[in-house]
Design an enzyme around this catalytic site. Structure first.
Site, PDB file in Angstrom:
ATOM      1  N   TYR A 138      62.778  51.375  65.061  1.00  0.00           N
ATOM      2  CA  TYR A 138      63.084  50.333  66.157  1.00  0.00           C
ATOM      3  C   TYR A 138      62.592  50.668  67.420  1.00  0.00           C
ATOM      4  O   TYR A 138      63.052  50.464  68.494  1.00  0.00           O
ATOM      5  CB  TYR A 138      64.612  50.056  66.188  1.00  0.00           C
ATOM      6  CG  TYR A 138      65.168  49.535  64.817  1.00  0.00           C
ATOM      7  CD1 TYR A 138      64.495  48.818  63.761  1.00  0.00           C
ATOM      8  CD2 TYR A 138      66.764  49.051  64.847  1.00  0.00           C
ATOM      9  CE1 TYR A 138      64.859  48.568  62.786  1.00  0.00           C
ATOM     10  CE2 TYR A 138      67.297  48.905  63.695  1.00  0.00           C
ATOM     11  CZ  TYR A 138      66.483  48.388  62.728  1.00  0.00           C
ATOM     12  OH  TYR A 138      66.904  48.025  61.398  1.00  0.00           O
ATOM     13  N   LYS A 189      63.219  58.275  52.880  1.00  0.00           N
ATOM     14  CA  LYS A 189      62.463  57.544  51.683  1.00  0.00           C
ATOM     15  C   LYS A 189      61.337  58.386  51.843  1.00  0.00           C
ATOM     16  O   LYS A 189      60.139  58.006  51.757  1.00  0.00           O
ATOM     17  CB  LYS A 189      62.534  55.954  52.184  1.00  0.00           C
ATOM     18  CG  LYS A 189      61.906  55.393  50.846  1.00  0.00           C
ATOM     19  CD  LYS A 189      62.765  54.944  49.934  1.00  0.00           C
ATOM     20  CE  LYS A 189      62.350  54.139  48.742  1.00  0.00           C
ATOM     21  NZ  LYS A 189      62.428  54.640  47.586  1.00  0.00           N
ATOM     22  N   ASP A 222      67.355  54.260  48.415  1.00  0.00           N
ATOM     23  CA  ASP A 222      67.911  53.143  47.510  1.00  0.00           C
ATOM     24  C   ASP A 222      68.954  53.714  46.698  1.00  0.00           C
ATOM     25  O   ASP A 222      69.950  52.927  46.407  1.00  0.00           O
ATOM     26  CB  ASP A 222      66.656  52.712  46.788  1.00  0.00           C
ATOM     27  CG  ASP A 222      65.542  53.830  46.308  1.00  0.00           C
ATOM     28  OD1 ASP A 222      65.739  54.988  46.843  1.00  0.00           O
ATOM     29  OD2 ASP A 222      64.599  53.685  45.945  1.00  0.00           O
ATOM     30  N   ASP A 246      71.238  51.374  60.141  1.00  0.00           N
ATOM     31  CA  ASP A 246      71.515  49.919  60.479  1.00  0.00           C
ATOM     32  C   ASP A 246      71.919  49.211  59.209  1.00  0.00           C
ATOM     33  O   ASP A 246      73.151  48.792  58.750  1.00  0.00           O
ATOM     34  CB  ASP A 246      70.429  49.129  61.070  1.00  0.00           C
ATOM     35  CG  ASP A 246      70.547  47.860  61.574  1.00  0.00           C
ATOM     36  OD1 ASP A 246      71.735  47.357  61.338  1.00  0.00           O
ATOM     37  OD2 ASP A 246      69.747  47.016  61.850  1.00  0.00           O
ATOM     38  N   ASP A 250      76.002  48.101  57.231  1.00  0.00           N
ATOM     39  CA  ASP A 250      76.664  47.281  56.873  1.00  0.00           C
ATOM     40  C   ASP A 250      77.137  47.280  55.466  1.00  0.00           C
ATOM     41  O   ASP A 250      78.131  46.403  55.242  1.00  0.00           O
ATOM     42  CB  ASP A 250      75.606  45.802  56.803  1.00  0.00           C
ATOM     43  CG  ASP A 250      75.450  45.133  58.053  1.00  0.00           C
ATOM     44  OD1 ASP A 250      75.913  45.815  59.334  1.00  0.00           O
ATOM     45  OD2 ASP A 250      75.332  43.899  58.205  1.00  0.00           O
TER      46      ASP A 250
END
Ligand code: ATP
Length: 359
Positions: A138, A189, A222, A246, A250
């Site tokens: 970001y 990742k 993942d 982020d 959630d």
């Protein structure tokens, strides 16, 4: 007497509704804690401000906010009227401009709350996600060429600096070292992002050597998403880049009952500039204006703010009052299966706060 100057930015949508309840709790706490002074200053910034002034926040907002000890934020966003990129940019600008590099998001299954995951008892899920908050995916670097033509190109570059990566990882290790289980999971990742994420892994294992008491592990994003759902109890502290953090938070908010319960702290550990406390959720336009939003995430964000300001007893009072509301189960909001309106949930927290104060 301790006076804390707090900038309050309710923002948009349910942000306004939940911060109103959080501010009432702060005011009530002031009356219960004789040494405590909270000087709350409200700023009407956000998408309404944008419609009037053409900007979400004034150009000098960072200078204005720098004079405060903390910021209490609701949510910024009104996608029907203001492009999300503009609203989100204003928020990212605050986090970056005030160098709030550590975004700390606890995920705790509280008594009285049902996880959507079967068989999870209160306290069984108890971990904290530390999200890098100023760079990574970001960072906002990139551009578009040949707009609207068949040869259009869009480039969005992630930025991972050694200084930025080291400091967030070190922050997470230090936090893990203060907890009982002393375990830190780094999420990347690196099997496909061979530059930025392999670099992150290298920094992670180098910093790990400074914290021999903390059990460190690395996990692919993942697998982490799957394990948050399959075996959330195995996590203690999790550190991740801006985007992975982020997304993971959630999921974390959902497995501990609702986004309406999840608080978030954007911390500048140097304390040279104010830190910012907010609910994880956004402005939720689908339920805004109906008076049915759950204010507990905002109220628990106020708890995190007081804790950060060194007001541990006040923070504990807020937490106990919020937990009493959940345990009692009489004033539960719609997202937790009840029918109480935002103001009724807030009033129930105030009731328990005052009752406990009298005891
Ligand atoms: P953002 O893009 O800023 O995350 P959003 O509106 O897309 O904002 P959220 O506001 O985070 O998403 O919330 C997603 C959904 O979760 C909302 O549309 C709403 O239905 C529900 N929700 C979020 N917060 C609450 C809350 N405090 N009380 C009840 N429901 C909530």
């Amino acid at each position: 007497m301790a006076t804390h100057r707090i900038a309050v930015i309710p923002g948009d949508g349910i942000g306004k509704e939940v911060i109103a309840e959080g501010a009432k709790v702060l005011r009530a706490l002031e009356r219960l804690e004789p040494h405590l002074r909270l000087r709350l200053t409200r700023f009407a910034w956000g998408c309404d401000w944008y419609r009037k002034h053409g900007e979400v926040m004034p150009a000098d907002c960072l200078e204005v906010l720098a004079r405060f000890d903390a910021i209490y934020l609701g949510a910024i966003g009104d996608p029907a009227n203001v492009p999300d990129t503009i609203a989100q940019h204003a928020l990212l600008n605050l986090r970056k401009g005030l160098d709030q590099y550590a975004c700390v998001r606890p995920a705790l299954l509280l008594p009285g709350v049902r996880s959507p995951l079967a068989g999870q008892a209160p306290g069984a899920i108890d971990f904290i996600v530390v999200r890098e908050n100023t760079e990574g995916e970001y960072a906002g670097t990139g551009g578009r060429l040949y707009r609207g033509t068949p040869k259009e190109v869009a480039v969005q570059t992630s930025i991972f600096t050694r200084a930025g990566t080291e400091r967030i990882i070190r922050y997470a290790f230090a936090l893990a070292g203060r907890r009982k289980r002393r375990r830190l999971t780094s999420v990347t990742k690196s099997n496909v992002q061979q530059y930025s994420m392999v670099f992150w892994d290298e920094v992670f294992w180098a910093v790990a050597r400074e914290f021999p008491d903390v059990q460190a592990e690395s996990m692919l994003a993942d697998a982490a998403c799957m394990n948050f759902v399959r075996a959330p109890e195995r996590f203690d502290v999790v550190v991740a880049s801006n985007q992975f953090g982020d997304i993971l938070t959630d999921i974390a908010a959902a497995i501990v009952g609702s986004l309406g319960l999840a608080p978030s702290a954007n911390i500048n550990p140097s304390r040279a500039l104010p830190s910012m406390f907010e609910p994880v959720h956004g402005s939720a336009p689908d339920i805004a204006g109906q008076g049915i939003a759950n204010p507990l995430a905002a109220i628990l964000a106020a708890e995190m703010m007081l804790d950060f300001l060194g007001e541990r007893r006040g923070a504990r009072r807020i937490r106990r009052a919020a937990m009493a509301v959940l345990a009692e189960g009489k004033a539960l909001p719609a997202d937790l299966g009840g029918q109480a309106r935002t103001a009724e949930v807030g009033a129930a927290v105030l009731h328990h706060l005052r009752e406990a104060g009298r005891a």
